[in-house]
Design an enzyme around this catalytic site. Sequence first.
Site, PDB file in Angstrom:
ATOM      1  N   GLU A 191       0.834  -1.205   0.000  1.00 36.45           N
ATOM      2  CA  GLU A 191       0.000   0.000   0.000  1.00 36.45           C
ATOM      3  C   GLU A 191       0.864   1.248   0.000  1.00 36.45           C
ATOM      4  OE1 GLU A 191      -2.839   0.606   3.208  1.00 36.45           O
ATOM      5  OE2 GLU A 191      -3.785   2.236   2.103  1.00 36.45           O
ATOM      6  N   LYS A 241      -8.098 -16.363  14.989  1.00 43.76           N
ATOM      7  CA  LYS A 241      -8.252 -16.034  13.568  1.00 43.76           C
ATOM      8  C   LYS A 241      -9.699 -15.787  13.133  1.00 43.76           C
ATOM      9  CE  LYS A 241      -3.976 -18.447  12.521  1.00 43.76           C
ATOM     10  NZ  LYS A 241      -3.251 -19.484  11.815  1.00 43.76           N
ATOM     11  N   ASP A 295       2.228 -14.815  12.259  1.00 41.07           N
ATOM     12  CA  ASP A 295       1.157 -15.511  11.541  1.00 41.07           C
ATOM     13  C   ASP A 295       0.174 -14.461  11.002  1.00 41.07           C
ATOM     14  OD1 ASP A 295      -1.165 -16.934  10.800  1.00 41.07           O
ATOM     15  OD2 ASP A 295      -0.713 -18.540  12.219  1.00 41.07           O
ATOM     16  N   HIS A 337      -2.790   9.885  -1.250  1.00 39.70           N
ATOM     17  CA  HIS A 337      -2.832   8.592  -1.946  1.00 39.70           C
ATOM     18  C   HIS A 337      -2.787   8.759  -3.463  1.00 39.70           C
ATOM     19  CE1 HIS A 337      -3.263   5.451   1.174  1.00 39.70           C
ATOM     20  NE2 HIS A 337      -3.479   6.529   1.905  1.00 39.70           N
TER      21      HIS A 337
END
Length: 403
Positions: A99, A228, A303, A398
């Site tokens: 990004e 998760k 992770d 951006h």
Amino acid sequence: MSDAAELVDRVEDGEIALHELEAHADADTAATARRQLVADDAETTLDTVGEYAIDAADAEPNIENMIGTVQIPLGVAGPLPVAGERADSETYLPLATTEGALVASVNRGCAVLRAADGANARVTKRAMTRAPVFRVADIVEAEAVVEWVRDNRDALADAAEATTSHGELVDITPYAVGDSVFLRFGYDTKDAMGMNMATIATGEACEVVESETSAELVALSGNLCTDKKPAAINAVEGRGRSVTADVRIPNDVVEERLHATPAAIAELNTRKNLIGSAKAGSLGFNAHAANVVAAAFLATGQDAAQVVEGANAITTVEAREDELYASVSLASLEVGTVGGGTKLPTQSEGLSVLGLRGGGDPPGANADRLAEVIAAGALAGELSLLGALASRHLSSAHAELGR
Ligand SMILES: CC(C)(COP(=O)([O-])OP(=O)([O-])OC[C@H]1O[C@@H](n2cnc3c(N)ncnc32)[C@H](O)[C@@H]1OP(=O)([O-])[O-])[C@@H](O)C(=O)NCCC(=O)NCCSC(=O)C[C@@](C)(O)CC(=O)[O-]
Ligand SMILES: NC(=O)C1=CN([C@@H]2O[C@H](COP(=O)(O)OP(=O)(O)OC[C@H]3O[C@@H](n4cnc5c(N)ncnc54)[C@H](OP(=O)(O)O)[C@@H]3O)[C@@H](O)[C@H]2O)C=CC1
């Protein structure tokens, strides 16, 4: 041992399976053959995927059916000044992302933290959790099982801790729902993120529960852990490390570096991160903590799926008389400096940028420090994005950096 071309032929002839190549060749040859088979199947080329600097054998504990690597650009923000429980240092923060504008934003936030004489950070809770689910006959039996667990905590701790020389059982919280009993085990896993460690230890404790009570184990993970998946229990009770970073920024630094007044940033935080998040039913009362958590996780071998929990963060901002107070509290940041992906060569170099490769002294010190640094990085990101929104610079930033 076979060469790659021979392996390709043997798979195509149905003699060996795609996942069995490492039994017939070294890891790099196996990956080369598998890559060729996949490229042929997709009628494409995978030359860039096959250009990697690591030894494929180093990745064997981390991946099956390896065909190569994906390369994510790695940048740094900083130096990031953080005074934690044991260390007060300024290091660069490695961030792997695609990004555009993200690293620039965190970098600006780091400059704000430096001009404010640094952030403070503290880990307030350590407990990696695993919550098995048991079947019982009814709520009367459930109550008896829960009572037995409360009376026999030491026996369960002995069984769990016999599986690890580092992990310590710190909590067992029981939950009964009809004829299901959940036991949420929490461990201080020191420098390991600890999901394997906690799972293995809890498995042993479950055997004791089954042999001493009427409860029957249905699954070692009953989703009350919660790993998760978005879950309020992690936001409330914490998981992994609960960590807060905060800073007191002189008003002139805010105006000069973030191009907005302290009052405007405080109002924006209330309306966006608190009211907007409440109305949305969000668990994340922040602007983009997940951006820094994800980029730091990729850079240091964490992770990646646990970014879900890492986004459980609350950002607070208060405009005081001559300063702006800002904090980010991450309730469930699951990080380690040993185990999992942290051993991989590039990720281990990412940890060494922070001086945090491997186990700490005392054990747990390195993972604590990693949590403190990521929390301070998230704070830097929050300040910069809040500044960009308050000054109406988000879309232009951006447009310039992110496309
Ligand atoms: C882009 C800036 C930083 C410009 O910020 P600026 O103040 O206009 O520019 P500047 O040229 O004066 O630079 C200020 C500082 O920014 C850093 N900086 C500036 N440029 C670079 C660069 N190329 N590389 C590295 N660092 C850079 C650097 O620290 C520099 O200080 P210096 O070192 O010059 O004294 C600012 O406008 C900004 O932070 N914008 C916000 C961008 C952002 O945070 N994006 C995050 C992703 S948004 C998203 O994913 C989530 C979202 C938005 O959907 C969540 C939500 O709903 O809110
Ligand atoms: N099993 C599961 O259900 C899940 C597994 N995972 C995966 O689990 C992995 C992470 O598990 P994790 O247990 O962290 O890692 P590992 O399974 O790699 O184990 C790390 C081991 O390192 C040893 N160790 C050495 N020095 C230290 C130290 N200073 N502090 C702590 N431990 C030390 C410990 O051994 P000892 O215990 O003998 O002391 C510890 O168990 C990741 O790959 C993740 O993707 C993720 C989600 C679920």
